[in-house]
Design a protein around this motif. Structure first.
Motif, mmCIF file in Angstrom:
data_model
loop_
_atom_site.group_PDB
_atom_site.id
_atom_site.type_symbol
_atom_site.label_atom_id
_atom_site.label_comp_id
_atom_site.label_asym_id
_atom_site.label_seq_id
_atom_site.Cartn_x
_atom_site.Cartn_y
_atom_site.Cartn_z
ATOM 1 N N THR A 2 0.826 -1.203 0.000
ATOM 2 C CA THR A 2 0.000 0.000 0.000
ATOM 3 C C THR A 2 0.858 1.250 0.000
ATOM 4 O O THR A 2 1.989 1.250 0.462
ATOM 5 C CB THR A 2 -0.910 0.024 1.237
ATOM 6 O OG1 THR A 2 -0.100 -0.063 2.401
ATOM 7 C CG2 THR A 2 -1.886 -1.127 1.214
ATOM 8 N N ASP A 22 -8.881 -4.511 1.675
ATOM 9 C CA ASP A 22 -9.098 -5.418 2.804
ATOM 10 C C ASP A 22 -7.927 -5.440 3.781
ATOM 11 O O ASP A 22 -8.130 -5.657 4.979
ATOM 12 C CB ASP A 22 -9.353 -6.838 2.289
ATOM 13 C CG ASP A 22 -10.697 -6.957 1.576
ATOM 14 O OD1 ASP A 22 -11.555 -6.071 1.787
ATOM 15 O OD2 ASP A 22 -10.871 -7.918 0.815
ATOM 16 N N ASP A 23 -6.706 -5.210 3.286
ATOM 17 C CA ASP A 23 -5.559 -5.259 4.209
ATOM 18 C C ASP A 23 -5.551 -4.051 5.148
ATOM 19 O O ASP A 23 -5.030 -4.129 6.261
ATOM 20 C CB ASP A 23 -4.231 -5.378 3.449
ATOM 21 C CG ASP A 23 -3.969 -4.196 2.528
ATOM 22 O OD1 ASP A 23 -4.941 -3.549 2.088
ATOM 23 O OD2 ASP A 23 -2.786 -3.921 2.248
ATOM 24 N N LEU A 24 -6.132 -2.951 4.712
ATOM 25 C CA LEU A 24 -6.238 -1.787 5.602
ATOM 26 C C LEU A 24 -7.419 -1.947 6.559
ATOM 27 O O LEU A 24 -7.294 -1.701 7.754
ATOM 28 C CB LEU A 24 -6.423 -0.507 4.779
ATOM 29 C CG LEU A 24 -5.220 -0.051 3.955
ATOM 30 C CD1 LEU A 24 -5.591 1.165 3.107
ATOM 31 C CD2 LEU A 24 -4.032 0.289 4.856
ATOM 32 N N TYR A 26 -8.847 -4.478 7.946
ATOM 33 C CA TYR A 26 -8.765 -5.916 8.233
ATOM 34 C C TYR A 26 -9.795 -6.372 9.270
ATOM 35 O O TYR A 26 -10.106 -7.555 9.375
ATOM 36 C CB TYR A 26 -7.345 -6.294 8.685
ATOM 37 C CG TYR A 26 -6.935 -5.683 9.992
ATOM 38 C CD1 TYR A 26 -6.434 -4.388 10.048
ATOM 39 C CD2 TYR A 26 -7.067 -6.385 11.178
ATOM 40 C CE1 TYR A 26 -6.072 -3.808 11.244
ATOM 41 C CE2 TYR A 26 -6.713 -5.809 12.392
ATOM 42 C CZ TYR A 26 -6.213 -4.524 12.410
ATOM 43 O OH TYR A 26 -5.868 -3.952 13.607
ATOM 44 N N LEU A 27 -10.340 -5.414 10.055
ATOM 45 C CA LEU A 27 -11.373 -5.777 11.038
ATOM 46 C C LEU A 27 -12.790 -5.701 10.456
ATOM 47 O O LEU A 27 -13.750 -6.153 11.097
ATOM 48 C CB LEU A 27 -11.294 -4.842 12.258
ATOM 49 C CG LEU A 27 -10.066 -5.016 13.154
ATOM 50 C CD1 LEU A 27 -9.991 -3.889 14.182
ATOM 51 C CD2 LEU A 27 -10.099 -6.381 13.849
ATOM 52 N N ARG A 28 -12.907 -5.121 9.269
ATOM 53 C CA ARG A 28 -14.232 -4.902 8.659
ATOM 54 C C ARG A 28 -15.065 -6.180 8.550
ATOM 55 O O ARG A 28 -16.262 -6.158 8.886
ATOM 56 C CB ARG A 28 -14.051 -4.232 7.297
ATOM 57 C CG ARG A 28 -15.329 -3.886 6.565
ATOM 58 C CD ARG A 28 -15.025 -3.048 5.326
ATOM 59 N NE ARG A 28 -14.009 -3.677 4.472
ATOM 60 C CZ ARG A 28 -13.377 -3.056 3.475
ATOM 61 N NH1 ARG A 28 -13.657 -1.795 3.189
ATOM 62 N NH2 ARG A 28 -12.471 -3.686 2.747
ATOM 63 N N ARG A 116 -1.157 -2.899 12.897
ATOM 64 C CA ARG A 116 -1.832 -3.072 11.608
ATOM 65 C C ARG A 116 -2.774 -1.912 11.299
ATOM 66 O O ARG A 116 -3.254 -1.784 10.173
ATOM 67 C CB ARG A 116 -2.618 -4.396 11.602
ATOM 68 C CG ARG A 116 -1.730 -5.626 11.593
ATOM 69 C CD ARG A 116 -2.570 -6.888 11.685
ATOM 70 N NE ARG A 116 -3.259 -6.988 12.968
ATOM 71 C CZ ARG A 116 -4.176 -7.903 13.261
ATOM 72 N NH1 ARG A 116 -4.525 -8.799 12.361
ATOM 73 N NH2 ARG A 116 -4.744 -7.928 14.447
ATOM 74 N N GLU A 191 -13.484 -3.820 18.647
ATOM 75 C CA GLU A 191 -12.466 -4.848 18.911
ATOM 76 C C GLU A 191 -11.732 -4.582 20.242
ATOM 77 O O GLU A 191 -11.531 -5.486 21.034
ATOM 78 C CB GLU A 191 -11.455 -4.861 17.761
ATOM 79 C CG GLU A 191 -10.241 -5.737 17.956
ATOM 80 C CD GLU A 191 -10.506 -7.207 17.664
ATOM 81 O OE1 GLU A 191 -11.625 -7.542 17.225
ATOM 82 O OE2 GLU A 191 -9.587 -8.026 17.888
#
Ligand SMILES: [Fe+2]
Ligand SMILES: [Fe+2]
Length: 198
Positions: A2, A22-24, A26-28, A116, A191
Motif C-alpha cells: 500500500t 481489505d488489508d487496511l 482488516y477488522l471490517r 496493523r 475490537e
C-alpha cells in the motif's frame, strides 16, 4: 503493497479510491455495519463519532442546497447572502475542528492499539490534507461569490456556478473519507473497547 502518497499507486489517494482495501480494513469482515450498534462494545465515543459525521454530511448538503436554490432562481442574492455565509462558516469550522481533534488526539491513540492500524490511519491523515486543500479553494471561491454578489457588474451567476463545482468536489472527497474512516474507527473501537481511547 500500500501507498498513501501515490508514489507507488494512485488507487488509494482520496478522489481516486473507491473504498478501503481489505488489508487496511482488516477488522471490517468481523464487524458488519448492520451489527455495530448492537455490539456490547458500541459506546458513547462510537456513537458521537457517527453523529459528528452525520452532522457534517447534513451541513455540507445544506450549503449545496442554498447555492443551488440561488442558481435555480428560487432565492435572490440577498437571501443567498443571508443563508449562505453562516451555513458555510458553520460547516467549515466544524469540519476543520473535527479533523484537528482526529489528527492530534485520536489517530495517535488508534495507531498504538495495533500496528496493523497504522497504515489506515496514515491514509486518513493524508485524506485530511487533501480535504483541507479543497476547503481552502472552496473558501476562495466563496469570497469571489460574495464579492460578485455585492457588485452590480454582473458575474454572480458564473461565480455561483464555480462555487457550486468547488463545494461539490469538497463534499465528494468528504463523503468517501467519512465512510472509509467509519470502517476503520468503529470496528477498532468494537475490537479493543473505548477505554483504550480515553
Ligand atoms: Fe477524518
Ligand atoms: Fe471523522
Amino acid at each position: 503493497m500500500t501507498s498513501v502518497d501515490g508514489a507507488g499507486s494512485n488507487s488509494l489517494v482520496l478522489g481516486a479510491r473507491k473504498g478501503l482495501a481489505d488489508d487496511l480494513a482488516y477488522l471490517r469482515p468481523l464487524y458488519p455495519t448492520s451489527d455495530w450498534r448492537s455490539h456490547a462494545n458500541f459506546g458513547e465515543l462510537a456513537n458521537f463519532w457517527l453523529h459528528v459525521h452525520s452532522s457534517l454530511r447534513s451541513e455540507g448538503s445544506e450549503v449545496v442546497r442554498i447555492v443551488n436554490a440561488y442558481r435555480g432562481q428560487e432565492i435572490d442574492r440577498m437571501q443567498l447572502q443571508q443563508a449562505f455565509v453562516p451555513q458555510l462558516n458553520s460547516f467549515l469550522q466544524h469540519l476543520d475542528h473535527h479533523h484537528r481533534i482526529e489528527d492530534n488526539v485520536y489517530f495517535p491513540k488508534f495507531r498504538l492499539l495495533d500496528g496493523r492500524l497504522i497504515a489506515g490511519f496514515d491514509l486518513l491523515e493524508a485524506d485530511h490534507e487533501l480535504i483541507h486543500q479543497s476547503l481552502v479553494q472552496t473558501v476562495a471561491h466563496a469570497r469571489e461569490l460574495l464579492a460578485a454578489l455585492s457588485q452590480t457588474a454582473g458575474g454572480e451567476r458564473q461565480a455561483a456556478d464555480t462555487f457550486a463545482g468547488r463545494i461539490e468536489h469538497l463534499l465528494k472527497l468528504l463523503q468517501q473519507h467519512l465512510g472509509d474512516e467509519e470502517e476503520l474507527v468503529v470496528p477498532a473501537l468494537l475490537e479493543h473497547g473505548e477505554q483504550a481511547l480515553l
